[in-house]
Design a protein around this motif. Structure first.
Motif, PDB file in Angstrom:
ATOM      1  N   SER A  84     -87.744 -99.594   5.235  1.00  0.00           N
ATOM      2  CA  SER A  84     -87.702 -99.860   6.389  1.00  0.00           C
ATOM      3  C   SER A  84     -89.280-100.709   6.958  1.00  0.00           C
ATOM      4  N   VAL A  87     -84.739-102.519   8.820  1.00  0.00           N
ATOM      5  CA  VAL A  87     -84.910-102.763   7.683  1.00  0.00           C
ATOM      6  C   VAL A  87     -84.883-103.643   6.834  1.00  0.00           C
ATOM      7  N   ASN A 108     -87.146-100.249  14.023  1.00  0.00           N
ATOM      8  CA  ASN A 108     -87.858-100.232  12.636  1.00  0.00           C
ATOM      9  C   ASN A 108     -86.504-100.744  12.053  1.00  0.00           C
TER      10      ASN A 108
END
Lengths: 241, 328
Positions: free
Chosen positions: B145, B136, B134
């Motif tokens: 994100s 960012v 994930n």
């Protein structure tokens, strides 16, 4: 006007409608022949609208309703248009929040023949040019007369064999009433069988070939239109003489 | 950190989830004027099913995106089935009953579904597995994100898809016609039972995806989560004007933003040390730049319901709702 054939398209036998304990229609019998235009007259509260709603299976009734030889008492209302039975309800019943084009689309909802549907829309627009101009406006913006035209046009989109009309003149200006009745007559001329409920007896009897008079839930007189126009009782009760 | 921009991003994310769930409430209300209080539980079950699929497939040979996709594809039909059964078993028999009866039934179904989930998945909160990296991205001093980006994009795609369906297809027109007058639609050959069932099923499918989005974003799911989420999404639907699709979308996004802004700033606003009157009474707490915060961001749930109350008082028909008397 088409010459009536001998087979009845619609047959009602001892039709009764109850609302709770109150009987609105008390055992009426009538029939409409193929290609005929028949009217049902009567004062407010005589049971005319209840009769039509029972025919379109919008409300339950006892007795027998035969359409094209088939008993339809137990059928749900949404299968009737497939069999060619259409109702233009009291107060027009257009979809106010749908556009005019969408209202017509709904009229042909049960049909699958896309090309034919498009052709029918054009046909309706030729017959009712005011609707064409406002094709993409929501139907709630139409005047009362235009809404009535739309309601009839929408019913015709279903290619009905039998058209039930509930008080098409209600609440319309006289000039609009004349136009609506012109349209109804042209529909009849195309061979559609019509059963017309009207309070305006004079108007109805001028376009229909036969008529029934309903009083407090019962049919009291049944005759040809010219005879009814001449009938003293009818003249006294409905023509203000 | 740029709190304002950051809370806009966070608010848009949660708001997107609220909007998708709110659509389920508003569609059903639009067609049969029923508030389907069990809808929040349908969303919860979507999240739970996805959780089960992900945990049982994770660590296997399948790549992570395929696992996530499988989870969504599994959750959708489960939720659609539940939506269909709710309508068929619980609400259809009561369609002509007084309005209070189906409403109470809806609350009952909500409790039943929550407790079925309790029996299947247990009473402990589940950590929703984060199987996809994930990353960012920074936007100025705020960050977003890739989960947030995915949620916002997916929600907007679903909202656009639903709008197309309802406004451009024959069945969509029939749905709107049924919403306006079920008996006249019947005269046109519309089978009301089919349309009403479809409304529940479509709402449940959207809810399933919303459940997966919720799990992916918050990382934790629980069998009671449907209650608060459902109540907030319902508030969003009322805020936008219940029965109105665009209203549910707008209401959801707005509610998410208000909630994010509220929780972002409530601490600052209710810091009693910033006013001389109160700080003089709290000398001990306020010395050396200390602060005494009355309400922290844990009060964020208050904002959704505060908004619901304000809407009910000042504009009961909602932002995009029609006047109630219009239905004549």
């Amino acid at each position: 006007m088409n010459k009536p054939e001998s087979s009845p398209l619609l047959d009602a036998l001892n039709l009764e409608v109850h609302y709770g304990g109150i009987a609105a229609v008390k055992g009426v019998s009538f029939s409409v022949m193929q290609g005929e235009m028949v009217c049902l007259l009567g004062a407010n509260g005589a049971g005319k609208t209840s009769t039509l709603k029972a025919l379109a299976r919008m409300i339950n009734s006892t007795g027998e309703i035969r359409y094209a030889g088939e008993k339809i008492n137990e059928l749900p209302s949404h299968v009737l248009i497939n069999k060619g039975l259409a109702l233009v309800p009291e107060g027009r019943g257009i979809f106010a929040r749908l556009t005019i084009a969408e209202n017509l689309t709904m009229g042909a909802y049960h049909r699958q023949d896309k090309a034919e549907i498009a052709a029918d829309v054009e046909r309706i627009f030729t017959m009712l040019p005011r609707l064409k101009e406002r094709e993409n406006q929501v139907a709630g913006t139409l005047s009362g007369g235009e809404q009535q035209m739309l309601a009839i046009g929408r019913a015709l989109m279903g290619r009905p064999k039998l058209l039930l009309l509930d008080e098409p003149s209600m609440g319309l200006a006289p000039i609009m009433v004349a136009k609506v009745f012109e349209v109804i007559q042209s529909v009849a001329a195309q061979g559609v069988t019509i059963f017309l409920v009207e309070q305006n007896a004079l108007l109805a009897l001028k376009v229909c070939s036969r008529g029934y008079v309903m009083e407090s839930g019962k049919i009291t007189i049944s005759d040809t239109a010219p005879n009814l126009l001449a009938d003293a009782r009818v003249r006294a009760a409905y023509l203000g003489e | 950190m740029d709190i304002f921009l950051q809370q806009i991003i966070n608010g848009l994310t949660t708001g997107s989830v609220y909007a998708v769930v709110a659509l389920g409430y508003t569609m059903v209300y639009g067609v049969i004027q029923l508030i389907n209080f069990a809808h929040g539980e349908v969303v919860m079950i979507g999240a739970m099913v996805a959780f089960t699929v992900i945990t049982s497939l994770a660590g296997g040979a399948l790549p992570a995106p395929v696992i996530l996709l499988t989870a969504v594809v599994a959750a959708i039909p489960v939720c659609m089935t539940i939506g269909y059964l709710l309508e068929r078993i619980a609400y259809r028999p009561l369609r002509h009953a007084p309005r209070l009866a189906p409403l109470i039934t809806a609350i009952g179904m909500s409790i039943i579904l929550a407790h079925l989930a309790l029996m299947v998945w247990g009473r402990n909160p589940k950590a929703f597995p984060q199987i996809i990296a994930n990353p960012v991205f920074n936007i100025g001093e705020a960050s977003i994100s890739s989960v947030q980006i995915s949620i916002i994009l997916l929600s907007f795609t679903m909202m656009a898809g639903l709008s197309w369906f309802v406004y451009r297809t024959r069945f969509g027109i029939a749905m709107r016609a049924t919403a306006e007058d079920v008996r006249i639609a019947g005269l046109m050959g519309v089978n009301a039972d089919k349309v009403i069932a479809a409304t529940f099923v479509i709402g449940a499918a959207l809810g399933a995806v919303a459940g997966v989005m919720y799990g992916s974003y918050y990382g934790i799911i629980h069998y009671t989560m449907g209650f608060t989420l459902g109540l907030k999404a319902f508030s969003a639907a009322v805020l936008g004007g219940i029965g109105n699709l665009a209203g549910a979308m707008l209401g959801g996004l707005l509610l998410g933003l208000v909630e994010a802004m509220g929780s972002g700033y409530i601490g600052e606003i209710t810091d009693l040390c910033q006013w001389s009157l109160t700080s003089s009474m709290l000398v001990e707490q306020c010395k050396d730049g200390g602060n005494f915060v009355l309400f922290g961001s844990n009060y964020q749930d208050v904002f959704a319901f505060l908004m619901l109350i304000l809407v009910l008082v000042f504009r009961p028909s909602g932002l995009l709702g029609e006047r109630v008397s219009e239905r004549a």
